[in-house]
Design a protein around this motif. Sequence first.
Motif, PDB file in Angstrom:
ATOM      1  N   UNK C 121       0.835  -1.198   0.000  1.00 21.11           N
ATOM      2  CA  UNK C 121       0.000   0.000   0.000  1.00 21.11           C
ATOM      3  C   UNK C 121       0.873   1.252   0.000  1.00 21.11           C
ATOM      4  N   UNK C 122       1.864   1.237   0.862  1.00 22.12           N
ATOM      5  CA  UNK C 122       2.782   2.374   0.938  1.00 22.12           C
ATOM      6  C   UNK C 122       3.504   2.562  -0.388  1.00 22.12           C
ATOM      7  N   UNK C 123       3.976   1.458  -0.963  1.00 22.63           N
ATOM      8  CA  UNK C 123       4.674   1.536  -2.255  1.00 22.63           C
ATOM      9  C   UNK C 123       3.754   2.058  -3.345  1.00 22.63           C
ATOM     10  N   UNK C 124       2.495   1.624  -3.326  1.00 20.77           N
ATOM     11  CA  UNK C 124       1.589   2.048  -4.399  1.00 20.77           C
ATOM     12  C   UNK C 124       1.382   3.553  -4.341  1.00 20.77           C
ATOM     13  N   UNK C 125       1.328   4.127  -3.127  1.00 19.25           N
ATOM     14  CA  UNK C 125       1.208   5.587  -3.074  1.00 19.25           C
ATOM     15  C   UNK C 125       2.443   6.261  -3.649  1.00 19.25           C
ATOM     16  N   UNK C 126       3.634   5.793  -3.210  1.00 16.36           N
ATOM     17  CA  UNK C 126       4.846   6.502  -3.625  1.00 16.36           C
ATOM     18  C   UNK C 126       5.105   6.364  -5.120  1.00 16.36           C
ATOM     19  N   UNK C 127       4.727   5.223  -5.703  1.00 15.96           N
ATOM     20  CA  UNK C 127       4.845   5.069  -7.151  1.00 15.96           C
ATOM     21  C   UNK C 127       3.908   6.062  -7.847  1.00 15.96           C
ATOM     22  N   UNK C 128       2.701   6.220  -7.310  1.00 15.34           N
ATOM     23  CA  UNK C 128       1.753   7.179  -7.888  1.00 15.34           C
ATOM     24  C   UNK C 128       2.274   8.605  -7.754  1.00 15.34           C
ATOM     25  N   UNK C 186      -1.010  -2.374  -8.065  1.00 15.18           N
ATOM     26  CA  UNK C 186      -0.664  -2.750  -6.687  1.00 15.18           C
ATOM     27  C   UNK C 186      -1.824  -2.423  -5.750  1.00 15.18           C
ATOM     28  N   UNK C 187      -2.397  -1.256  -5.955  1.00 13.49           N
ATOM     29  CA  UNK C 187      -3.499  -0.836  -5.106  1.00 13.49           C
ATOM     30  C   UNK C 187      -4.704  -1.761  -5.280  1.00 13.49           C
ATOM     31  N   UNK C 188      -4.991  -2.122  -6.534  1.00 15.14           N
ATOM     32  CA  UNK C 188      -6.136  -3.001  -6.806  1.00 15.14           C
ATOM     33  C   UNK C 188      -5.951  -4.346  -6.098  1.00 15.14           C
ATOM     34  N   UNK C 189      -4.727  -4.845  -6.135  1.00 15.12           N
ATOM     35  CA  UNK C 189      -4.410  -6.109  -5.471  1.00 15.12           C
ATOM     36  C   UNK C 189      -4.804  -6.039  -3.994  1.00 15.12           C
ATOM     37  N   UNK C 190      -4.425  -4.940  -3.371  1.00 14.63           N
ATOM     38  CA  UNK C 190      -4.696  -4.755  -1.949  1.00 14.63           C
ATOM     39  C   UNK C 190      -6.187  -4.693  -1.658  1.00 14.63           C
ATOM     40  N   UNK C 191      -6.905  -3.888  -2.447  1.00 13.83           N
ATOM     41  CA  UNK C 191      -8.336  -3.703  -2.215  1.00 13.83           C
ATOM     42  C   UNK C 191      -9.084  -5.017  -2.337  1.00 13.83           C
ATOM     43  N   UNK C 192      -8.746  -5.789  -3.385  1.00 13.79           N
ATOM     44  CA  UNK C 192      -9.494  -7.027  -3.636  1.00 13.79           C
ATOM     45  C   UNK C 192      -9.216  -8.029  -2.525  1.00 13.79           C
ATOM     46  N   UNK C 193      -7.933  -8.201  -2.194  1.00 11.13           N
ATOM     47  CA  UNK C 193      -7.588  -9.175  -1.153  1.00 11.13           C
ATOM     48  C   UNK C 193      -8.201  -8.771   0.187  1.00 11.13           C
ATOM     49  N   UNK C 194      -8.124  -7.494   0.504  1.00  5.65           N
ATOM     50  CA  UNK C 194      -8.680  -7.022   1.766  1.00  5.65           C
ATOM     51  C   UNK C 194     -10.174  -7.286   1.844  1.00  5.65           C
ATOM     52  N   UNK C 195     -10.900  -6.936   0.772  1.00  5.07           N
ATOM     53  CA  UNK C 195     -12.354  -7.108   0.792  1.00  5.07           C
ATOM     54  C   UNK C 195     -12.734  -8.582   0.907  1.00  5.07           C
ATOM     55  N   UNK C 196     -12.000  -9.448   0.213  1.00  3.44           N
ATOM     56  CA  UNK C 196     -12.369 -10.856   0.220  1.00  3.44           C
ATOM     57  C   UNK C 196     -11.961 -11.551   1.500  1.00  3.44           C
ATOM     58  N   UNK C 197     -10.864 -11.102   2.109  1.00  2.00           N
ATOM     59  CA  UNK C 197     -10.268 -11.911   3.158  1.00  2.00           C
ATOM     60  C   UNK C 197     -10.270 -11.309   4.558  1.00  2.00           C
ATOM     61  N   UNK C 198     -10.662 -10.045   4.689  1.00  3.78           N
ATOM     62  CA  UNK C 198     -10.449  -9.428   5.994  1.00  3.78           C
ATOM     63  C   UNK C 198     -11.707  -8.849   6.623  1.00  3.78           C
ATOM     64  N   UNK C 199     -12.847  -9.292   6.139  1.00  6.01           N
ATOM     65  CA  UNK C 199     -14.080  -8.779   6.736  1.00  6.01           C
ATOM     66  C   UNK C 199     -14.250  -9.362   8.128  1.00  6.01           C
ATOM     67  N   UNK C 200     -14.767  -8.548   9.032  1.00  4.98           N
ATOM     68  CA  UNK C 200     -14.949  -8.989  10.413  1.00  4.98           C
ATOM     69  C   UNK C 200     -16.076 -10.008  10.493  1.00  4.98           C
ATOM     70  N   UNK C 201     -16.141 -10.667  11.650  1.00  3.18           N
ATOM     71  CA  UNK C 201     -17.161 -11.675  11.868  1.00  3.18           C
ATOM     72  C   UNK C 201     -18.547 -11.045  11.709  1.00  3.18           C
ATOM     73  N   UNK C 202     -19.390 -11.652  10.892  1.00  3.00           N
ATOM     74  CA  UNK C 202     -20.740 -11.142  10.681  1.00  3.00           C
ATOM     75  C   UNK C 202     -20.856 -10.195   9.494  1.00  3.00           C
ATOM     76  N   UNK C 203     -19.705  -9.753   8.982  1.00  2.00           N
ATOM     77  CA  UNK C 203     -19.732  -8.837   7.833  1.00  2.00           C
ATOM     78  C   UNK C 203     -19.695  -9.666   6.561  1.00  2.00           C
ATOM     79  N   UNK C 204     -20.866 -10.198   6.180  1.00  2.00           N
ATOM     80  CA  UNK C 204     -20.914 -10.919   4.919  1.00  2.00           C
ATOM     81  C   UNK C 204     -20.843  -9.917   3.775  1.00  2.00           C
ATOM     82  N   UNK C 205     -20.629 -10.419   2.577  1.00  2.00           N
ATOM     83  CA  UNK C 205     -20.549  -9.509   1.427  1.00  2.00           C
ATOM     84  C   UNK C 205     -21.831  -8.683   1.320  1.00  2.00           C
ATOM     85  N   UNK C 206     -22.978  -9.319   1.568  1.00  2.00           N
ATOM     86  CA  UNK C 206     -24.235  -8.600   1.397  1.00  2.00           C
ATOM     87  C   UNK C 206     -24.597  -7.742   2.606  1.00  2.00           C
TER      88      UNK C 206
END
Lengths: 268, 243, 581
Positions: C121-128, C186-206
Motif C-alpha cells: 500500500x505504501x509503495x503504491x502511493x509513492x509510485x503514484x 498494486x493498489x487493486x491487489x490490496x483492495x481485492x484481497x482485503x475485501x475478500x479476506x479481511x471482513x470482520x465476523x458477521x460482515x458478509x458480502x451482502x
Amino acid sequence: MGLVVLIVIWLITFISTYFFIAKTWWLPTGASAAAAGIDHHFATTYLLMGIVFVAAQLSLGYFAWKYRERPSSPPARYVHGNNMLEIVWTVLTAILFIGLNLMSSSIWASERFRPAEAGATQVEVTGMQFQWYFRYPGADGKFGATKPELIDASAGGESALGLDTSDPVAKDDVVTGTMYVPVNREVELILRAHDVIHSFFIPNMRFKQDAVPGLAIHMHFTPITIGDYEVTCAELCGLGHYKMHGMLKVVSQDEFDKWLAAREAEKQ
Amino acid sequence: MASYTPTVSIDEPRTSTGGNGVLPPSRYDGDDSGSHFFDTRLRRARLGLVVGLTGIAMIFISFTSAYIVRQGLPTLDPRTNLLLHDWFPVPLPRLLLINTVVLLISSITMELARRQTARKAALAQLASLHGVSVGAKEGISWLALTVVLGLSFLAGQWMTWRELAVSGFYVASSPSSSFVYLLTGMHGVHLLGGVVALLIAGVASVLRRAADSQFILMDVTGWYWHFMALLWLYILCLLEFAH
Amino acid sequence: MATREFAAHEAHAHAAPQGFIRKWVFSLDHKVIGLQYYFLALTAVLVGMFLSLLMRIHLIWPNITLPLLGEIKPETYLTLVTMHGTIMVFFVLTTAPQGGFGNYFLPIQIGAADMAFPVLNMLSFWVTALAFVVMLGAFFVTGGAPLHGWTGYPPLSAVPSAGPGEGPGADMWIISIALFCIGALMSALNFITTTLDMRAKGMSMMRMPLTCWAWFITAILGLLAFGVLFSAGILLLLDRNAGTSFYVPLTVFSGQIVAHKGGSPLLWQHLFWFFGHPEVYIAILPAMGLCSQLVSVFSRKPIFGYKAMVYAMLSIGLLGFMVWGHHMFMSGMSPYSAFAFSIMTMAIGVPSAIKTFNWLGTLWGGRIRLVSPMLFAIGFVSLFVSGGISGPFLAQPTLDIPLHDTAFVTGHFHLIMGVASIFGIFAATYYWFPKMFGRMMNESLARWHFWLTFVGTYCIFMPMHYAGMAGQPRRYSQFTELHYLEKLIPLNTFITFAAFVTISAQLIFVFNLFWSMKYGKKASDNPWEATTLEWTTATPPPHDNFGGHTPVVYNGPYEYGVPGAPRDYVMQTDPTTVAAH
C-alpha cells in the motif's frame, strides 16, 4: 433549504430544456439525403430522453423538498425496496434504450453497410497537417499512382499528394483545395491521410469519417441542396487543428462538368 | 417483516447464533483482524498472488491480442495502393529450446525449495524448544539452485537476442521480430522479479527470520515462478505456432 | 498457540510507528496513506483547474498576453488540453475516490485493522506520487509537454516531428502513465484481497456498505484494465524510441518520410479504449457507492433496493469491458462491430438508470436532512442524470456522426466525470472530515461552496451540448477560422465567465478544508448518526482502527428508521434483533 433545492433544480431543468426546445443553437441545416433521417431520429431520441431528463430532475427536486425533515415529519418509511418495481423499471428502460438503437440501425446500415452506387462522383480526400486536398480521377475514372518520395507539401496541389506524373493514369487527375460536387448524385469519398489521423467533417451533410494513415476508407453521401458548405477537421491533428478547414461547393451537374473541364484544361 | 426486539442486553456481546439472533456464517472465524495467525497469513498471501497474477496476465493478453491483430493486418502500400501482408515469422534459435528446458528444471528445483522451507517451518516450533534436536539441516539449498537456473535462463535469453541480431533480426527489423523481443523481454523482466524475490528469501533465511514468514515468502514466490514457467511455454507456443 | 515468533510478529504488526518518517512519510497505516493520496489529488486538481482556466481564457481572447505566461500559442493550448485531461483523469478521479477515501475507509467499514498488504500500500502511493512528478516534469523538458490529448492517438503521439511537445515531453507522459499503471495494479491487489479476506465476523458480502462494494468492483476493473494501458504504453514507447511500427504506418510529415511501416493507428485506439472505458467507471463507481450511502443516512431510511444496487454495479463493471468501441464509431472500424458495440452501450445505460431510480426511491418517504454531504449527494444525482442522458445520443452511431468529437462529447463527460464524480469527492470530504480530523467543516461555507459549484458547473457544461450540436469541434484552440462557429462565440464567452466564478468558488472549499482542521467545531464520534463501522470507533480512529477489539457485525449497513427501535438508527454492531437484511 429544501425549497431552494427544488427551485434551483427545477429552474436548471426548465432553462436547459427551453434552449433545447427553442433550438437556439442547433444542428446546422441538413443538405444531404441522409440528413432528414438522422435529424428525425435525433428528434425522437431527444424527445424521449428529454422526458426522462425532466421527470428525473423534477422528481429529485420535489422529493428533496417534500420529504425534508421537520418536527412534524412522519417517521421515514422503513422499506428495503420493491422487487416488482425493480423488474418493471429495468425492463422499461431496456426497451427504451435498445429500442432507440434498433430504430436508428437502418440509417446506419444504409450509410455504412453498403458501398457507393455505381456512377457516383468519385473524390479522393487526403488530409495532411493542416490542409485537405481533393483529387478527381478524370475521364479515365481511375486514380493515378502516388509515391511518398514525390511528396512536396509546400508546393501544393499534385506535389502535395506526391502524384506520379509519369503514370499515364495520373495524367487526367485533378487536384484541388476546394471540393466541388454535382447535386443529387451520390459522392464516393476515398479518405486518406499522410501524417496523423484527421477527420473529414461536413456538418451540413451530417458526414464525418476519420482519415487514417495507412488506410484508404471508402464512404459516401448524397448532397441534395446547392450551396457552399464548410468542411472542418474533427480529430486532433496538431497545432493547426483549429484552422484545418476546407470548402465543399455543391453545384449543378452542368457547372460541375464545366469546372472539372476547366481544371483539366489548366493542367495542359 | 423487520422488527426490533431486544432479547439481549446490549452490553453483552453475543458469541453464538442462538435464539433470534442473526449471525450469518462468516468464513473467517476467530479473531482475524490480528494477522498473527499463520494459516490466515498464508491464505491471504496466496489470494494476493492470484489477484496480482491476474493483473500481470492482462498485460500478456494485451500483447497477444496486438500480436494476432498485427499478424493478420494487411497494410496499404502507398506506392501501389495495394493492401499487402507483411508478416514473416522469425526463425527462432535452437537456444530458446535449451532455455525452456532450463526454466522447466528450475520450476522443479523451485518446488523442492518451497517444500524444503515448508519442512523447516513445520519443525521450527520444535527446534526452538530447549534441549530438542530435529536432526541435521537439509543438504542442497534448492533455493540457491533455482536462483542459478533462473539467472542462467535470463543469460540464455540475452544470448538468444544476440543470435537474432547476428541473423539480422533486430527489434525494429520487422513486425514479427518486434514481438519476439517484446514478449521475451517482458517475460524476462517479470522472471527477474522472481529472482529478486528468491534472493530476498535467501537473505531472510541467512538472517534467521521467522520460519513461518520465510515459508509464506517462498510459497508465494514458488507459485509465481511456476506461473512464469507456464507463461513462457505459452509465449513459446505463440511465437512458434501461431501463424 | 503462540510461539515466541508469532507473538513477536503480532506485536510488531499492531504497534503504532514512532518517528516522523515512519509515521507520516513512509507510513504503513492505511489511514495515513489514504490522506497522502487525498492531498496528492488535491494538488493535482488545483493544477488541473488552473490549466483549464488558461484554456477558457484563450478560447475567448486568443491573442491576449497574460502576466508571467505571455501569449498562449495554439500548440500551448493543446498542451493545456492534454495535461488538463491527463492530470484530472488519473491523478484526481482515479486517485481521490479510491486511493484516498477507499484506502482510509474500506478497512474500517469492513472491520479490519489495516489493508491486507500495508507495505504494498505504501509503495503504491509513492509510485503514484512519482508518476505525478514525472508528469509535471514533462512541462520542463525540451519541447515541453505533449499536445496529443489525454487519449494520445498515434501517429500524432508516436512521431516526434508531429508537433511541438511530441519529443521528450511525450516520453515523460508515457512513462508517468506506465508508473501510474503499476501503482494502480498494486493498489487493486490490496483492495481485492482485503475485501475478500479481511471482513470482520458477521460482515458478509451482502452486509457491506455500498461504498465497499463500489471500491471492490472498482478495484477489479482497475486490475483488469490498467495492464492493458501499460501494454499500450510500452508499444508506444517502442515505436517512439526503438523504431518499431506497432502503431505507425508509413507517414510523411511536411514532405519528410518517417521511417515506419505497416503499423496500425487503430491498434492503439482498441487497446487504449479497452482500458479507457472501464477507467471512466473506475472514476464514477466510488461516487455512486458514496451517494447510496449518503442518501440513506440523510433520508433516515434504508437504501432502496440494496441487492439491485449491488447487481447494478456488478453489471456496470462487467458491461464496461464490452463497450470500448463506442469511442471508435468514426475511426474506420468495421460498421458491423460498431453496431454490436452500440447495443452493448445502450445496455449499460440500464443499470445506471436502475441506480438512479433507487436513489430516488430512497429519498421518497424519507426524513431528509439537507446538510452539506447530502446536498452534494443530491447534486450528484442531478448531475449524473444530466450527464447520463446525453449518453444514449452518443451511443447510437447514427447520431454519433454529427456529434463525435464535438463539444457535445466534452459536455457529456465533464458533467459525469468532471462534476458528478468530483461532487462525490466533495461529499466524501464533508461527510468523513469529522471522522478523519475530529472536527466539523464549517457548514455555511460548505453551502456557499455547494450552490456556487452546482449552478456554476451547470452553466459551464450544459451549454457545451448546444455548441456541440451546432457543430463546434473539440480541441480547437480558437473559433476564429470557421464562419459557422462565429455565432457560438457568445455562448463560449458565457462558459468562460461561468468558469471564472466556479473556479473561484473552489477556494472556499480549500479554505474551509484547512481552516476546519484547526478551528472547526469539535465533532463527536458519530455526528451524522450513521450506522456503519467507522462511526463505532474513536475520532480519529486509533492505529489499529478499533482500539484492540475486533467488531462483530449483526446488522446490514442501512438500518435507519427501524420501527420500534430506541433511536432512528441501528448500528451494524448492535446485537439487538433486527430481521435479516
